[in-house]
Design a protein around this motif. Structure first.
Motif, PDB file in Angstrom:
ATOM      1  N   ARG A  55       0.867  -1.158   0.097  1.00  0.00           N
ATOM      2  CA  ARG A  55      -0.030   0.104   0.062  1.00  0.00           C
ATOM      3  C   ARG A  55       0.718   1.210   0.047  1.00  0.00           C
ATOM      4  N   LEU A  56       2.040   1.177   0.672  1.00  0.00           N
ATOM      5  CA  LEU A  56       2.713   2.385   0.742  1.00  0.00           C
ATOM      6  C   LEU A  56       3.615   2.591  -0.574  1.00  0.00           C
ATOM      7  N   ILE A  57       4.033   1.587  -0.767  1.00  0.00           N
ATOM      8  CA  ILE A  57       4.765   1.778  -2.397  1.00  0.00           C
ATOM      9  C   ILE A  57       4.030   2.091  -3.296  1.00  0.00           C
ATOM     10  N   ASN A  58       2.588   1.654  -3.205  1.00  0.00           N
ATOM     11  CA  ASN A  58       1.777   1.961  -4.539  1.00  0.00           C
ATOM     12  C   ASN A  58       0.950   3.410  -4.465  1.00  0.00           C
ATOM     13  N   THR A  59       1.175   4.153  -3.273  1.00  0.00           N
ATOM     14  CA  THR A  59       0.920   5.488  -3.215  1.00  0.00           C
ATOM     15  C   THR A  59       1.908   6.143  -3.290  1.00  0.00           C
ATOM     16  N   GLN A  60       3.193   5.836  -3.258  1.00  0.00           N
ATOM     17  CA  GLN A  60       4.536   6.945  -3.649  1.00  0.00           C
ATOM     18  C   GLN A  60       5.238   6.414  -4.726  1.00  0.00           C
ATOM     19  N   ILE A  61       5.254   5.176  -5.422  1.00  0.00           N
ATOM     20  CA  ILE A  61       6.052   4.998  -6.473  1.00  0.00           C
ATOM     21  C   ILE A  61       5.255   4.384  -7.478  1.00  0.00           C
ATOM     22  N   THR A  62       5.377   5.115  -8.667  1.00  0.00           N
ATOM     23  CA  THR A  62       4.644   4.661  -9.749  1.00  0.00           C
ATOM     24  C   THR A  62       4.736   3.367 -10.629  1.00  0.00           C
ATOM     25  N   PRO A  63       3.752   2.619 -11.089  1.00  0.00           N
ATOM     26  CA  PRO A  63       4.153   1.427 -11.732  1.00  0.00           C
ATOM     27  C   PRO A  63       5.277   1.444 -12.427  1.00  0.00           C
ATOM     28  N   ALA A  64       5.322   2.424 -13.525  1.00  0.00           N
ATOM     29  CA  ALA A  64       6.286   2.423 -14.276  1.00  0.00           C
ATOM     30  C   ALA A  64       7.790   2.607 -13.463  1.00  0.00           C
ATOM     31  N   GLU A  65       7.897   3.222 -12.233  1.00  0.00           N
ATOM     32  CA  GLU A  65       9.136   3.319 -11.605  1.00  0.00           C
ATOM     33  C   GLU A  65       9.063   1.736 -11.139  1.00  0.00           C
ATOM     34  N   GLN A  66       8.299   1.300 -10.734  1.00  0.00           N
ATOM     35  CA  GLN A  66       8.477  -0.159 -10.003  1.00  0.00           C
ATOM     36  C   GLN A  66       8.917  -1.176 -10.825  1.00  0.00           C
ATOM     37  N   ASN A  67       8.452  -1.064 -12.045  1.00  0.00           N
ATOM     38  CA  ASN A  67       8.567  -1.816 -13.325  1.00  0.00           C
ATOM     39  C   ASN A  67      10.092  -1.578 -13.568  1.00  0.00           C
ATOM     40  N   GLU A  68      10.636  -0.313 -14.035  1.00  0.00           N
ATOM     41  CA  GLU A  68      12.033   0.113 -14.119  1.00  0.00           C
ATOM     42  C   GLU A  68      13.055  -0.272 -13.204  1.00  0.00           C
ATOM     43  N   ASN A  69      12.689  -0.096 -11.863  1.00  0.00           N
ATOM     44  CA  ASN A  69      13.636  -0.085 -10.794  1.00  0.00           C
ATOM     45  C   ASN A  69      12.981  -1.042  -9.571  1.00  0.00           C
ATOM     46  N   PRO A  70      12.754  -2.193  -9.678  1.00  0.00           N
ATOM     47  CA  PRO A  70      12.141  -3.167  -8.658  1.00  0.00           C
ATOM     48  C   PRO A  70      12.812  -3.253  -7.411  1.00  0.00           C
ATOM     49  N   ASP A  71      14.271  -3.587  -7.659  1.00  0.00           N
ATOM     50  CA  ASP A  71      15.112  -3.813  -6.533  1.00  0.00           C
ATOM     51  C   ASP A  71      15.034  -2.472  -5.601  1.00  0.00           C
ATOM     52  N   ALA A  72      15.184  -1.255  -6.582  1.00  0.00           N
ATOM     53  CA  ALA A  72      15.121   0.132  -5.749  1.00  0.00           C
ATOM     54  C   ALA A  72      13.913   0.190  -4.749  1.00  0.00           C
ATOM     55  N   ALA A  73      12.715  -0.015  -5.410  1.00  0.00           N
ATOM     56  CA  ALA A  73      11.570   0.156  -4.789  1.00  0.00           C
ATOM     57  C   ALA A  73      11.397  -0.932  -3.241  1.00  0.00           C
ATOM     58  N   ILE A  74      11.988  -2.231  -3.696  1.00  0.00           N
ATOM     59  CA  ILE A  74      12.032  -3.181  -2.393  1.00  0.00           C
ATOM     60  C   ILE A  74      12.972  -2.553  -1.296  1.00  0.00           C
ATOM     61  N   GLN A  75      14.039  -2.124  -1.662  1.00  0.00           N
ATOM     62  CA  GLN A  75      15.248  -1.918  -0.744  1.00  0.00           C
ATOM     63  C   GLN A  75      14.627  -0.566   0.029  1.00  0.00           C
ATOM     64  N   ALA A  76      14.089   0.432  -0.700  1.00  0.00           N
ATOM     65  CA  ALA A  76      13.453   1.733  -0.358  1.00  0.00           C
ATOM     66  C   ALA A  76      12.694   1.326   0.791  1.00  0.00           C
ATOM     67  N   VAL A  77      11.570   0.536   0.678  1.00  0.00           N
ATOM     68  CA  VAL A  77      10.425   0.336   1.663  1.00  0.00           C
ATOM     69  C   VAL A  77      10.798  -0.545   2.654  1.00  0.00           C
ATOM     70  N   LYS A  78      11.638  -1.341   2.532  1.00  0.00           N
ATOM     71  CA  LYS A  78      12.287  -2.207   3.460  1.00  0.00           C
ATOM     72  C   LYS A  78      13.242  -1.463   4.570  1.00  0.00           C
ATOM     73  N   PHE A  79      14.007  -0.475   4.126  1.00  0.00           N
ATOM     74  CA  PHE A  79      14.766   0.598   4.950  1.00  0.00           C
ATOM     75  C   PHE A  79      14.023   1.558   5.704  1.00  0.00           C
ATOM     76  N   HIS A  80      12.842   2.003   4.862  1.00  0.00           N
ATOM     77  CA  HIS A  80      12.203   2.832   5.548  1.00  0.00           C
ATOM     78  C   HIS A  80      11.335   2.283   6.858  1.00  0.00           C
ATOM     79  N   MET A  81      10.928   1.200   6.485  1.00  0.00           N
ATOM     80  CA  MET A  81      10.130   0.357   7.618  1.00  0.00           C
ATOM     81  C   MET A  81      11.007   0.392   8.854  1.00  0.00           C
ATOM     82  N   TYR A  82      12.265  -0.263   8.459  1.00  0.00           N
ATOM     83  CA  TYR A  82      13.146  -0.471   9.539  1.00  0.00           C
ATOM     84  C   TYR A  82      13.491   0.839  10.327  1.00  0.00           C
ATOM     85  N   THR A  83      13.533   1.964   9.531  1.00  0.00           N
ATOM     86  CA  THR A  83      13.999   3.254  10.235  1.00  0.00           C
ATOM     87  C   THR A  83      12.721   3.497  11.213  1.00  0.00           C
TER      88      THR A  83
END
Length: 494
Positions: A55-83
């Motif tokens: 839910r958090l990713i889909n409100t802030q990172i577009t499908p095109a961005e998720q498609n282009e850089n999926p690993d960046a989106a995963i790493q970002a949300v993982k680090f954000h939630m840990y923080t």
């Protein structure tokens, strides 16, 4: 035999076999679980993450961005939630020094976080790590309203297996081992070996290392600067030499990790440098620990960068002084990990000092910036992606702070923390709007600070020899800027 008796017999047989099998195999240890994080090639959106994270990713990172850089989106949300989890759990009055060993431990915690979220998906709302306000808001963007496919393959999703790109991540599955009480004896033995000191032992050690003067007699309180869970910060006059100091009054009865406080004071006592906000002394009075630090009455660099325009020579002077502090810390095997204008304090004479890693965080600076959870804007890409993470993260942050001095704020400041993390991981080096107006030496200095490839990024010592610093103006030229910022912001440390 009655129907109930048959059921009881069958149930007993099943239970008996289950127990036998468990006895033969034993409890699993050091188990690894494959967590399948995928993206749908039709929609470009990620799947397989915990629903609250999606839910958090889909409100802030577009499908095109998720498609282009999926690993960046995963790493970002993982680090954000840990923080978020870390900051909500943190009640220490000091921000600990960071070593490369501590980073390794942090890496494991971050990986375990995703595993834990998936293992307890049924309790997702309880395990959302104190969801931030951004998570609580229902998605309202067009792209965020699309439903992602279920993480567990269904007949429908299995048919589309060829259309899916598998981004499987292997993480340590400690949840399968069971509760802490069921951990292996070796792990329990290690924990016992590293057991924290008891409160009584901490108090005895504090009595030994603290100044024996009564702080309530020696210091005269002048002005309170801030208050929080970890204590009260105020300006005081030291009767011994009539000097003004900053004091943090820590109520030890409210501190759950008293041994960490003791560790930090011991570390601070050994770290003295002309470009650090130095520890002066500590005083213990019953359950109150008073920590006296240098007071810089010019406020934070943030006040200057947000209100006035700095010349290149003034930026070079601040960079040189900050680099001297960073190089000193690195020579001691420590990483600051939070270099930014908020943590650089100024004296009215233009003195530049890096704060003592948390002590002065609530003394100066913009309240909104200080209270924002997980501000990532100065982070190096490798902090988010966890690759080649070491001392050079401070050099990257210095480069971002230089951009602050050029532009008035760091890149992505208007973005949410999660989106900023994604952009740092996906884009790497940020664009600098006024790049063409900078001198060649300044451009080269920034190039060497902001290399995404850590091997190509300069060290603090290398940057101290950079030609850009030769144009540094005298520190006293910062005084008019400090005074102007204080007038605009109505700030005074008198």
């Amino acid at each position: 035999m009655s129907g109930r008796g048959v059921l009881r017999k069958l149930f007993y047989k099943k239970q008996h076999n289950k127990d036998e099998r468990a006895t033969e195999i034993g409890m699993p240890t050091n188990v690894k679980q494959h967590i399948h994080v995928s993206k749908n090639s039709e929609t470009g959106m990620l799947e397989g993450l915990p629903s609250s994270w999606l839910r958090l990713i889909n409100t802030q990172i577009t499908p095109a961005e998720q498609n282009e850089n999926p690993d960046a989106a995963i790493q970002a949300v993982k680090f954000h939630m840990y923080t978020i989890k870390k900051e909500k759990a943190q009640d220490e009055p000091f921000k600990p020094f960071v070593t490369e060993e501590a980073i390794t431990e942090e890496d494991l915690e971050i990986e375990k976080l995703l595993d834990k979220k998936n293992a307890h998906q049924s309790q997702d709302s309880d395990l959302s790590i104190g969801q931030s306000s951004e998570e609580d808001v229902a998605p309202n963007d067009n792209f965020s309203q699309r439903q992602t496919m279920p993480a567990t393959p269904t007949k429908h999703s299995m048919k589309k297996k060829d259309a899916m790109m598998d981004l499987t991540a292997v993480v340590q599955d400690l949840t399968l081992i069971g509760d802490e009480s069921e951990e292996s004896p070796i792990l329990r033995k290690k924990e016992m070996m590293n057991a924290a000191l008891t409160d009584e032992e901490v108090y005895e050690e504090l009595k030994r290392i603290c100044n024996k003067d009564d702080p309530y007699v020696r210091f005269e309180r002048i002005k309170q600067l801030g208050a929080g869970a970890s204590g009260v910060v105020f300006i005081a006059i030291d009767s011994k030499d009539n000097s003004r100091v900053a004091i943090k009054d820590i109520d030890l009865t409210k501190q759950s990790k008293k041994d960490l406080i003791l560790n930090e004071i011991n570390v601070l006592k050994g770290f003295h440098h002309k470009n650090l906000v130095n520890f002066l002394d500590a005083f213990l009075s019953y359950d109150h620990l008073w920590v006296a630090m240098e007071l810089l009455d010019g406020g934070s660099l943030t006040d200057v960068v947000t209100e006035v325009v700095m010349k290149e020579g003034q930026i070079a002077a601040v960079c040189r002084e900050t680099l001297q502090a960073i190089a000193f810390l690195h020579s001691k095997g420590t990483i600051h990990r939070d270099i930014k204008s908020d943590n650089v304090l100024l004296g009215m004479d233009g003195t530049v000092k890096v704060t003592d890693f948390g002590f002065c965080a609530n003394i100066v600076g913009d309240e909104k910036r200080q209270t924002m959870v997980g501000t990532p804007y100065w982070m190096a890409p490798e902090v988010v992606t966890r690759k080649q993470y070491g001392k050079k993260v401070d050099v990257w942050s210095l480069g971002i702070m230089a951009i602050e001095m050029i532009e008035g704020e760091p890149p992505y400041m208007k973005e949410t923390p999660l989106r900023a993390l994604y952009l740092i991981a996906a884009v790497g080096r940020p664009k600098i709007p006024r790049w063409e107006s900078l001198s060649p030496d300044f451009q080269d200095f920034l190039d060497k600070c902001l290399h995404v490839d850590v091997d190509l990024r300069a060290t603090a010592d290398e940057l101290l020899a950079h030609p850009f610093l030769e144009c540094a103006m005298e520190l006293k030229t910062l005084t008019p800027l400090i005074k102007a910022a204080q007038r605009i912001l109505h700030k005074s440390y008198d």
